[in-house]
Scaffold this motif. Structure first.
Motif, short mmCIF file in Angstrom:
data_model
loop_
_atom_site.label_atom_id
_atom_site.label_comp_id
_atom_site.label_asym_id
_atom_site.label_seq_id
_atom_site.Cartn_x
_atom_site.Cartn_y
_atom_site.Cartn_z
N PHE A 143 56.45 59.23 28.20
CA PHE A 143 57.67 59.61 27.48
C PHE A 143 57.45 60.83 26.61
O PHE A 143 56.46 60.92 25.87
CB PHE A 143 58.15 58.44 26.62
N THR A 144 58.41 61.76 26.65
CA THR A 144 58.32 62.99 25.87
C THR A 144 58.61 62.72 24.40
O THR A 144 59.77 62.71 23.98
CB THR A 144 59.32 64.06 26.38
N THR A 145 57.56 62.53 23.63
CA THR A 145 57.74 62.39 22.19
C THR A 145 58.19 63.71 21.57
O THR A 145 58.95 63.72 20.61
CB THR A 145 56.43 61.94 21.51
N LYS A 146 57.71 64.83 22.15
CA LYS A 146 58.10 66.16 21.67
C LYS A 146 57.84 67.17 22.78
O LYS A 146 56.73 67.26 23.29
CB LYS A 146 57.31 66.55 20.43
N HIS A 147 58.88 67.92 23.17
CA HIS A 147 58.69 68.99 24.14
C HIS A 147 58.43 70.29 23.38
O HIS A 147 58.27 70.29 22.15
CB HIS A 147 59.91 69.10 25.08
N HIS A 148 58.36 71.41 24.11
CA HIS A 148 57.99 72.68 23.48
C HIS A 148 58.98 73.09 22.39
O HIS A 148 58.62 73.83 21.47
CB HIS A 148 57.91 73.80 24.51
N ASP A 149 60.22 72.62 22.49
CA ASP A 149 61.22 73.00 21.48
C ASP A 149 60.95 72.40 20.11
O ASP A 149 61.59 72.76 19.12
CB ASP A 149 62.63 72.64 21.95
N GLY A 150 60.03 71.45 20.02
CA GLY A 150 59.62 70.90 18.74
C GLY A 150 60.44 69.72 18.24
O GLY A 150 60.12 69.17 17.19
N ILE A 193 51.68 52.55 28.00
CA ILE A 193 52.37 53.62 27.26
C ILE A 193 51.52 54.88 27.27
O ILE A 193 50.36 54.88 26.85
CB ILE A 193 52.65 53.21 25.80
N ALA A 194 52.14 55.97 27.71
CA ALA A 194 51.55 57.31 27.59
C ALA A 194 52.52 58.16 26.79
O ALA A 194 53.70 58.28 27.13
CB ALA A 194 51.32 57.93 28.97
N ALA A 195 52.03 58.73 25.71
CA ALA A 195 52.85 59.57 24.85
C ALA A 195 52.68 61.03 25.26
O ALA A 195 51.62 61.62 25.06
CB ALA A 195 52.46 59.38 23.39
N TYR A 196 53.72 61.59 25.88
CA TYR A 196 53.75 63.03 26.18
C TYR A 196 53.92 63.78 24.86
O TYR A 196 54.76 63.43 24.03
CB TYR A 196 54.91 63.32 27.13
N PHE A 197 53.14 64.87 24.68
CA PHE A 197 53.20 65.65 23.44
C PHE A 197 52.92 67.10 23.78
O PHE A 197 51.88 67.42 24.39
CB PHE A 197 52.16 65.12 22.46
N SER A 198 53.82 67.99 23.42
CA SER A 198 53.61 69.42 23.64
C SER A 198 52.75 69.98 22.52
O SER A 198 53.07 69.84 21.34
CB SER A 198 54.93 70.18 23.70
N LYS A 199 51.67 70.66 22.90
CA LYS A 199 50.81 71.30 21.90
C LYS A 199 51.49 72.53 21.29
O LYS A 199 51.17 72.92 20.17
CB LYS A 199 49.48 71.70 22.54
N ALA A 200 52.40 73.13 22.03
CA ALA A 200 53.22 74.21 21.47
C ALA A 200 54.39 73.59 20.72
O ALA A 200 54.85 72.50 21.05
CB ALA A 200 53.73 75.12 22.59
N ASP A 201 54.85 74.29 19.70
CA ASP A 201 56.02 73.83 18.95
C ASP A 201 56.82 75.06 18.54
O ASP A 201 56.49 75.74 17.58
CB ASP A 201 55.60 73.03 17.71
N TRP A 202 57.88 75.34 19.30
CA TRP A 202 58.64 76.58 19.12
C TRP A 202 59.60 76.52 17.93
O TRP A 202 60.26 77.50 17.62
CB TRP A 202 59.38 76.92 20.41
#
Length: 483
Positions: A143-150, A193-202
């Motif tokens: 699940f996308t906890t946070k995509h690149h958009d922050g 559970i796998a937590a998707y997390f973008s290392k970038a935060d725009w």
């Protein structure tokens, strides 16, 4: 790219840059890693096996699971556009094709970042999602906890750009902390559970920071060169570490953390010291897997081909993430793969030793699209009968042969015969190119023992019974070995 079987041959390895290289050159080099938002995968030959025994044990668990539900969801669902990517001016040529209402780049970015104010998924019911996932045979959630958009889908203490913020329409709902409720509902169904997390935060002020020569011309990386502004970059690193530790300490057991934005890495001069924080996290999440995708090294515990399937077994843990529809994010009037298509895809992947993470983009109102639900239920019906040949299996040569897929558990070999065209006649004689010492052959669904003959190239199995109606998605055979 979904039908392109390039797999690990697309690997790009590490990006080597000269000391003092300018951001523009780094940007050009990173183009090689990602095409239209699709990440290529690391090379299997570069895989680094973890030394932590608990992580090795968790990898065995991971390879048993076979099927994940991936979910990309955030305020962008309201527009039905690609998640995050249209914010990057450097990716405008492909990511802004759906932005047709007469705004310029700066206006669009303001509108996008303002979508949090109207995001109000009042029909979100996490227990129903979990029930459907269990019915579909899903074994873990990504699940996308946070995509690149922050935008944070949890109640982060380190960002005001989140689902629980006062300016988000949904913040007062009883399910407002979406990650918390969703993770708990899925765990109750025995789903990992796998937590998707973008290392970038725009959205973060220390990533796309103001006042640097790049100005408002955005790209995937930061607006400055981290080596020239180490204090600015360190603030972003600490912010990232804090959010990772927050998810791993306050949201229950995590089986995996799935890190996107592979361009944020040491080789590109954007080191967030991921290993440092993962080592800390594993003190209270022992054995937790880390998928630092496309980066390689000891913290990419499994490889993640995107929208493609490798041409053969990789010999290391891997997972293909593939969309059920045409997009990772919700798209209005999207079309979805049929249960037959997804099951055939799953068999192809499992026969080559991988897992399938099938992605669904929920609607802005909080429901899963009806077409996706229909396919998920159809998958579950098939897996309820044939899952024995999928879950907990390992590769078995010849892996794939024509319309046959092979898997193995101990002294039993499973052969899955796939029928792409439901209008074609199903044969009553099946040749299986398996040369092991077969003692007995049975149909997996009924247990009926079948007559077979063997030669040096394989076995021919007689499958009695007249076909009625459409050809099934598959037939499956259990081959019991001598000894």
């Amino acid at each position: 790219m979904a039908n392109d079987e390039r797999g690990h041959q697309l690997s790009l390895g590490h990006i080597d840059t000269e000391e003092g290289e300018r951001p523009e050159l780094a940007e050009a080099a990173l183009e090689a890693r990602i095409e239209q938002g699709v990440h290529h995968s690391s090379a299997a030959e570069d895989y680094v096996w973890p030394t932590d025994q608990k992580v090795r044990e968790k990898l065995e668990w991971f390879q048993d699971q076979k099927l994940a539900l991936m979910i990309h969801w955030g305020p962008y669902a309201q527009l039905g556009v690609v998640e995050s990517w249209a914010l990057s001016d450097a990716d405008a040529d492909w990511s802004r094709t759906g932005i047709d209402w007469g705004v310029n780049a700066q206006e669009f970015k303001q509108q996008y970042f303002g979508l949090n104010k109207t995001f109000n998924p009042v029909r979100f019911q996490p227990e129903q999602w979990a029930e459907l996932a269990a019915e579909a045979g899903i074994r873990y959630l990504v699940f996308t906890t946070k995509h690149h958009d922050g935008f944070c889908m949890w109640d982060s203490a380190y960002s005001d750009y989140k689902i629980t913020a006062a300016d988000c329409s949904y913040h007062a709902n009883r399910y407002a902390d979406i990650c918390g409720h969703l993770f708990e509902a899925f765990r109750k169904k025995g789903i990992g559970i796998a937590a998707y997390f973008s290392k970038a935060d725009w959205h973060n002020e220390h990533y796309w920071a103001k006042g640097y020569p790049r100005g408002d011309n955005t790209w995937r990386g930061p607006t400055y060169e981290p080596s020239e502004h180490p204090e600015q970059w360190e603030q972003f690193v600490q912010f990232t570490h804090n959010q990772i530790k927050e998810l791993a300490s306050q949201y229950g057991k995590l089986d995996m953390m799935w890190f996107d934005a592979g361009w944020v890495c040491e080789q590109a001069g954007q080191d967030i010291r991921l290993g440092e924080v993962i080592d800390q996290v594993r003190m209270w999440q022992p054995g937790m897997l880390c998928a630092d995708r496309t980066v390689g090294g000891p913290y990419e515990n499994y490889i993640t081909p995107e929208q493609c399937v490798p041409s053969g077994p990789l010999g290391v843990p891997w997972e293909s993430c593939i969309t059920l529809g045409t997009s990772f994010s919700f798209a209005y009037e999207d079309t979805y793969k049929s249960p037959r298509e997804v099951i055939h895809l799953l068999v192809d992947i499992v026969a080559k030793g991988g897992n399938l993470a099938i992605n669904v983009g929920p609607q802005p109102d909080g429901r899963l699209p009806r077409g996706a639900v229909t396919t998920l239920r159809g998958m579950g019906e098939w897996l309820a009968v044939y899952g024995e040949a999928i879950y907990g299996t390992r590769v078995c040569a010849p892996y794939k042969a024509a319309n046959l897929g092979f898997t193995r558990k101990g002294n039993t070999v499973y052969v899955l015969e796939l029928f792409t065209d439901e209008t074609k006649q199903v044969p009553d004689l099946v040749w299986i190119p398996y040369t092991g010492a077969v003692q007995k052959v049975t149909l997996l669904d009924t247990g009926e023992e079948l007559v077979f003959t063997a030669d040096t190239a394989g076995i021919t199995v007689n499958v009695p019974g007249e076909q009625k109606g459409a050809a099934p998605i598959s037939r499956a055979y259990k081959l019991v070995m001598n000894g």
